[in-house]
Design a protein around this motif. Structure first.
Motif, mmCIF file in Angstrom:
data_model
loop_
_atom_site.group_PDB
_atom_site.id
_atom_site.type_symbol
_atom_site.label_atom_id
_atom_site.label_comp_id
_atom_site.label_asym_id
_atom_site.label_seq_id
_atom_site.Cartn_x
_atom_site.Cartn_y
_atom_site.Cartn_z
ATOM 1 N N ARG A 82 0.844 -1.203 0.000
ATOM 2 C CA ARG A 82 0.000 0.000 0.000
ATOM 3 C C ARG A 82 0.867 1.236 0.000
ATOM 4 O O ARG A 82 2.005 1.201 0.467
ATOM 5 C CB ARG A 82 -0.816 0.048 1.296
ATOM 6 C CG ARG A 82 -2.064 -0.763 1.284
ATOM 7 C CD ARG A 82 -2.712 -0.717 2.644
ATOM 8 N NE ARG A 82 -3.926 -1.496 2.614
ATOM 9 C CZ ARG A 82 -5.152 -0.965 2.698
ATOM 10 N NH1 ARG A 82 -5.334 0.314 2.901
ATOM 11 N NH2 ARG A 82 -6.213 -1.723 2.617
ATOM 12 N N LEU A 83 0.278 2.347 -0.448
ATOM 13 C CA LEU A 83 0.930 3.643 -0.288
ATOM 14 C C LEU A 83 0.857 4.017 1.194
ATOM 15 O O LEU A 83 -0.013 3.546 1.927
ATOM 16 C CB LEU A 83 0.203 4.703 -1.107
ATOM 17 C CG LEU A 83 0.395 4.656 -2.617
ATOM 18 C CD1 LEU A 83 -0.711 5.448 -3.307
ATOM 19 C CD2 LEU A 83 1.766 5.229 -2.994
ATOM 20 N N GLY A 84 1.732 4.917 1.633
ATOM 21 C CA GLY A 84 1.657 5.439 2.993
ATOM 22 C C GLY A 84 0.591 6.522 3.063
ATOM 23 O O GLY A 84 -0.554 6.299 2.697
ATOM 24 N N ARG A 85 0.970 7.725 3.501
ATOM 25 C CA ARG A 85 -0.015 8.827 3.571
ATOM 26 C C ARG A 85 -0.173 9.485 2.207
ATOM 27 O O ARG A 85 0.813 9.812 1.553
ATOM 28 C CB ARG A 85 0.450 9.876 4.595
ATOM 29 C CG ARG A 85 0.197 9.464 6.039
ATOM 30 C CD ARG A 85 0.330 10.662 6.964
ATOM 31 N NE ARG A 85 1.631 11.281 6.872
ATOM 32 C CZ ARG A 85 2.703 10.847 7.520
ATOM 33 N NH1 ARG A 85 2.633 9.812 8.311
ATOM 34 N NH2 ARG A 85 3.862 11.470 7.365
ATOM 35 N N VAL A 86 -1.439 9.680 1.814
ATOM 36 C CA VAL A 86 -1.729 10.317 0.526
ATOM 37 C C VAL A 86 -2.510 11.611 0.774
ATOM 38 O O VAL A 86 -3.407 11.643 1.619
ATOM 39 C CB VAL A 86 -2.574 9.382 -0.372
ATOM 40 C CG1 VAL A 86 -2.992 10.077 -1.655
ATOM 41 C CG2 VAL A 86 -1.788 8.118 -0.691
ATOM 42 N N LEU A 87 -2.174 12.658 0.033
ATOM 43 C CA LEU A 87 -2.928 13.908 0.071
ATOM 44 C C LEU A 87 -3.714 14.042 -1.227
ATOM 45 O O LEU A 87 -3.136 13.935 -2.313
ATOM 46 C CB LEU A 87 -1.961 15.097 0.221
ATOM 47 C CG LEU A 87 -2.596 16.491 0.169
ATOM 48 C CD1 LEU A 87 -3.512 16.729 1.369
ATOM 49 C CD2 LEU A 87 -1.503 17.574 0.114
ATOM 50 N N GLU A 88 -5.023 14.242 -1.119
ATOM 51 C CA GLU A 88 -5.860 14.480 -2.298
ATOM 52 C C GLU A 88 -6.328 15.934 -2.277
ATOM 53 O O GLU A 88 -6.859 16.400 -1.258
ATOM 54 C CB GLU A 88 -7.091 13.561 -2.297
ATOM 55 C CG GLU A 88 -7.987 13.807 -3.524
ATOM 56 C CD GLU A 88 -9.367 13.130 -3.446
ATOM 57 O OE1 GLU A 88 -9.985 13.111 -2.369
ATOM 58 O OE2 GLU A 88 -9.813 12.637 -4.490
ATOM 59 N N ILE A 89 -6.164 16.638 -3.389
ATOM 60 C CA ILE A 89 -6.661 18.001 -3.504
ATOM 61 C C ILE A 89 -7.973 17.949 -4.275
ATOM 62 O O ILE A 89 -7.981 17.535 -5.449
ATOM 63 C CB ILE A 89 -5.675 18.921 -4.291
ATOM 64 C CG1 ILE A 89 -4.203 18.663 -3.928
ATOM 65 C CG2 ILE A 89 -6.080 20.385 -4.158
ATOM 66 C CD1 ILE A 89 -3.824 18.912 -2.512
ATOM 67 N N GLY A 90 -9.073 18.355 -3.644
ATOM 68 C CA GLY A 90 -10.376 18.322 -4.321
ATOM 69 C C GLY A 90 -11.172 17.085 -3.945
ATOM 70 O O GLY A 90 -11.302 16.145 -4.731
ATOM 71 N N THR A 91 -11.747 17.085 -2.742
ATOM 72 C CA THR A 91 -12.531 15.938 -2.251
ATOM 73 C C THR A 91 -13.763 15.693 -3.109
ATOM 74 O O THR A 91 -14.135 14.543 -3.345
ATOM 75 C CB THR A 91 -13.021 16.197 -0.803
ATOM 76 O OG1 THR A 91 -11.931 16.660 -0.013
ATOM 77 C CG2 THR A 91 -13.630 14.965 -0.181
#
Ligand code: SAH
Length: 227
Positions: free
Chosen positions: A93-102
């Motif tokens: 799995r990826l670690g922490r992910v940041l998404e811009i635009g929920t």
């Protein structure tokens, strides 16, 4: 006793067909196909649009915004999983992910199946609140929905293994690059030289940044400030 299919069985079958289509379109990562087959996209769209939820189309989610097409969501998450730190680890799995635009929270939910932690920022209060309502039944302890300006990222969760933007700006903000871990990857629609938009991938390696420009895309604009 009746043996007719329940709505959830019917939606599982339609979703399985969507996954077959994604695979035929070239999505190969098993983690992505599993996640796309699991998340019930129809629960994120207006009841009037439920019948189109698994079609290859973007759909309105209110306030002039759209939920991306399934194949764009799958393609971008597959790219994230190709981050240098995950190379040759097909089950990791990826670690922490940041998404811009929920937006409606669909992509954040898909991300929660391939990442350990998801921080998702939305600048429009109405959509942020709608995503909260949409996600509540899933009780996803690893998804953090934030109201804010994603142009400045979210320093508290940094460094991120991956950053994904669902809205396109003129360029990739320096703050995102600063908040990315070494070995991490940014995937973002960005204005292209030709005047349209293209997907840009930025890898942060020990040796520096590596930038590639991929196919043309059509995303809503990245805007600053909260509204
Ligand atoms: N991933 C979403 C797609 C939403 S569309 C989904 O699955 O539904 C893109 C979203 O980006 C819009 O809701 C828009 O309001 C938001 N957006 C645009 N600029 C932003 C910014 N600077 N910070 C946070 N969100 C932003």
């Amino acid at each position: 006793m009746s043996v007719s299919a329940t709505p959830s069985m019917a939606s599982a079958a339609v979703r399985a067909r969507m996954v077959q289509r994604l695979a035929a379109q070239g999505v190969a990562d098993a983690r992505v196909l599993r996640a796309m087959g699991t998340v019930e996209r129809h629960l994120f769209v207006d009841s009037a649009l439920v019948n189109q939820a698994y079609e290859d189309t973007s759909l309105p989610i209110g306030l002039g915004q759209t939920i991306s097409k399934p194949n764009v969501v799958a393609r971008m998450i597959e790219l994230l999983l190709g981050a240098p730190a995950l190379a040759n680890q097909p089950e990791e799995r990826l670690g922490r992910v940041l998404e811009i635009g929920t937006g409606c929270g669909y992509q954040a939910t898909v991300l929660s199946h391939v990442a350990r932690e998801v921080y998702s920022i939305e600048r429009l209060r109405g959509l942020h609140e709608r995503a909260r309502v949409n996600l509540r039944p899933f009780r996803l302890a690893t998804v953090h929905l934030l109201l804010g300006d994603g142009m400045i990222g979210y320093a508290k969760g940094a460094p991120y293994a991956a950053i994904i933007a669902a809205a396109g700006g003129e360029s990739v903000p320096q703050t995102w690059i600063d908040q990315l871990a070494v070995g991490g990857r940014i995937v973002a629609p960005t204005q292209s030289a030709a005047g349209g938009q293209a997907l840009v991938v930025i890898d942060k390696t020990q040796a520096g940044l590596q930038r590639s420009v991929l196919e043309a895309v059509h995303f809503v604009p990245l805007k600053s400030g909260i509204a």
